[in-house]
Design an enzyme around this catalytic site. Structure first.
Site, PDB file in Angstrom:
ATOM      1  CG  ASP A  26      37.746  43.224  46.904  1.00  0.00           C
ATOM      2  OD1 ASP A  26      37.879  43.476  45.701  1.00  0.00           O
ATOM      3  OD2 ASP A  26      36.752  42.662  47.385  1.00  0.00           O
ATOM      4  N   GLY A  44      28.365  46.379  51.589  1.00  0.00           N
ATOM      5  CA  GLY A  44      27.669  45.572  50.602  1.00  0.00           C
ATOM      6  C   GLY A  44      27.314  46.299  49.321  1.00  0.00           C
ATOM      7  CD  GLU A  46      34.609  44.398  37.568  1.00  0.00           C
ATOM      8  OE1 GLU A  46      35.217  44.133  38.620  1.00  0.00           O
ATOM      9  OE2 GLU A  46      34.597  45.526  37.061  1.00  0.00           O
ATOM     10  CE1 TYR A  60      33.142  35.524  41.797  1.00  0.00           C
ATOM     11  CE2 TYR A  60      33.326  33.351  42.832  1.00  0.00           C
ATOM     12  CZ  TYR A  60      33.914  34.536  42.398  1.00  0.00           C
ATOM     13  OH  TYR A  60      35.274  34.711  42.553  1.00  0.00           O
TER      14      TYR A  60
END
Ligand code: ADP
Ligand code: MG
Length: 387
Positions: free
Chosen positions: A176, A121, A33, A228
């Site tokens: 993704d 989401g 991650e 982020y």
């Protein structure tokens, strides 16, 4: 099934038959991650949850889009698509032919009806599933042939990333879209974000009496965007102080030395997460090759601790899911995705799956959290044609 539902929505909306129905999966990352923008490694699987796109090509450059999860028909034309336009969910659809055209492919307009089975989401990447289903449809109906090779699929993934970054204006690293187009059933996809190479790693839990439980915490937290940016910025500062282009260049053996030359405790903790997390992805690949699932479970737990304590991206719901699943016998569990909400995963023996789910639900209820959605998943097929 949903492919038929998408075709039915197409008929109701546009009054004719679609040329076909294509779909693409959501994904869950097993480990690795916040490594993508550090040139590192990650290890997603494609989910059984898919988004379907029933599509018919048009020769006039018009784009007409409807979704079972949207609110009515959206219309535009290819030459009106650009940064921030159209707005809302249609950006993820219209951005795809726009990006393919920018990459030099011959594409026209289309009518499309979407029906999505990936929770929106929840950190399971409904956005990439939507883009990649449309990309598959555009490739086939336009005769681009991009689904036929790994290289073609990688090119489609790149166009989908461009659509999401530029038209939908959402930052995304590319994991993704690669998972949705390049993963394969029974395997996890090892993605090297430095040289963009990929490798199929066996991940057939069924064959080993195991299961992967996904816990969608349904937790919503504010300030995610700023968080982020802070993580990205800290990693870039750490790399600059160390004189490397990305933290990928710091080997695990050189970590202590690197940490001692960083300017503060915050940067040290951020860098330690990234360097150890990349090493854990490599260790996970070796564990999977050796069918060593106990080791994989340990790596999940180490990864979660690193995200909670060093990278500081977990929230009480995610920690609760991990603790409860582990307490109910999971071999390991961790939050997955960018953090601050979203989903956790737990590696469980098949016979323990129900108990682990019940333990998580009870722990959430005890703490007064919104009830989570729990489901068992297996590594599934990538984007392709259904009807
Ligand atoms: P995630 O990808 O983790 O689910 P994102 O915020 O990246 O979360 O993407 C969610 C957005 O993608 C939704 O708000 C919506 O705009 C769009 N989207 C995804 N699936 C669909 C769908 N089936 N129909 C309409 N819009 C969708
Ligand atoms: Mg997304």
């Amino acid at each position: 099934m949903t492919a038929q539902r998408a075709a039915e929505l197409f008929r109701e909306t546009f009054g004719e038959e679609p040329e076909g129905v294509w779909s693409a999966p959501g994904r869950v990352n097993l480990i690795g991650e916040h490594t993508d923008y550090n040139g590192g490694l990650c290890l997603p699987i494609a989910l059984p949850h898919r988004t379907y796109a029933a599509l018919r090509r048009r020769d006039d450059g018009r784009l007409r889009m409807v979704s079972a999860q949207g609110d009515g028909l959206v219309e535009t034309s290819l030459d009106e698509v650009g940064p921030g336009s159209p707005e809302g969910w249609a950006a993820y659809v219209a951005g795809v032919p726009w990006a393919l055209a920018r990459a030099g492919h011959e594409v026209g307009g289309f009518d499309v009806a979407v029906d999505g089975g990936v929770p929106l989401g929840a950190g399971l990447s409904s956005s990439a599933a939507l883009e990649c289903a449309v990309a598959a449809a555009v490739s086939d109906t336009g005769g681009l042939g991009l689904l036929d090779s790994t290289r073609g699929r990688a090119a489609l993934a790149a166009a989908c990333v461009e659509a999401e970054n530029t038209v939908a204006q959402a930052p995304t690293g590319g994991m993704d879209q690669s998972a949705a187009l390049l993963a394969s059933a029974g395997h996890a996809l090892l993605l090297d974000c430095r040289d963009h190479s990929t490798e199929q790693v066996p991940f057939d839990l069924d064959a080993h009496g195991l299961a992967l439980l996904v816990v969608d915490t349904r937790a919503e937290h504010a300030l995610v965007d700023g968080q982020y940016a802070e993580r990205r910025d800290s990693c870039e500062r750490a790399a600059r102080e160390l004189g490397v282009s990305t933290l990928r260049e710091i080997p695990l053996e050189g970590l202590d030395e690197a940490l001692s030359s960083l300017s503060g405790d915050l940067l040290r903790r951020r860098a330690r997460h990234v360097v150890t997390e990349i090493a854990r992805v490599e260790a996970a690949r070796e564990a999977l090759r050796a069918d060593d699932f106990e080791r994989l479970g340990e790596l999940f737990l180490e990864s979660h601790a690193s995200m909670r304590d060093d990278f500081e991206i977990s929230v009480p719901e995610l920690d609760t899911a991990v603790t409860a699943a582990t307490g109910a016998g999971a071999l390991g569990a961790r939050m997955t995705g960018g953090g601050f909400g979203g989903s956790a995963i737990a590696l469980v023996r098949r016979e323990d799956a129900d108990a682990a789910r019940a333990a998580v639900e009870k722990a959430f209820a005890d703490r007064g959290f919104t009830a989570p959605e729990c489901f068992v998943v297996s590594a599934s097929d990538p984007a392709g044609r259904d009807l």
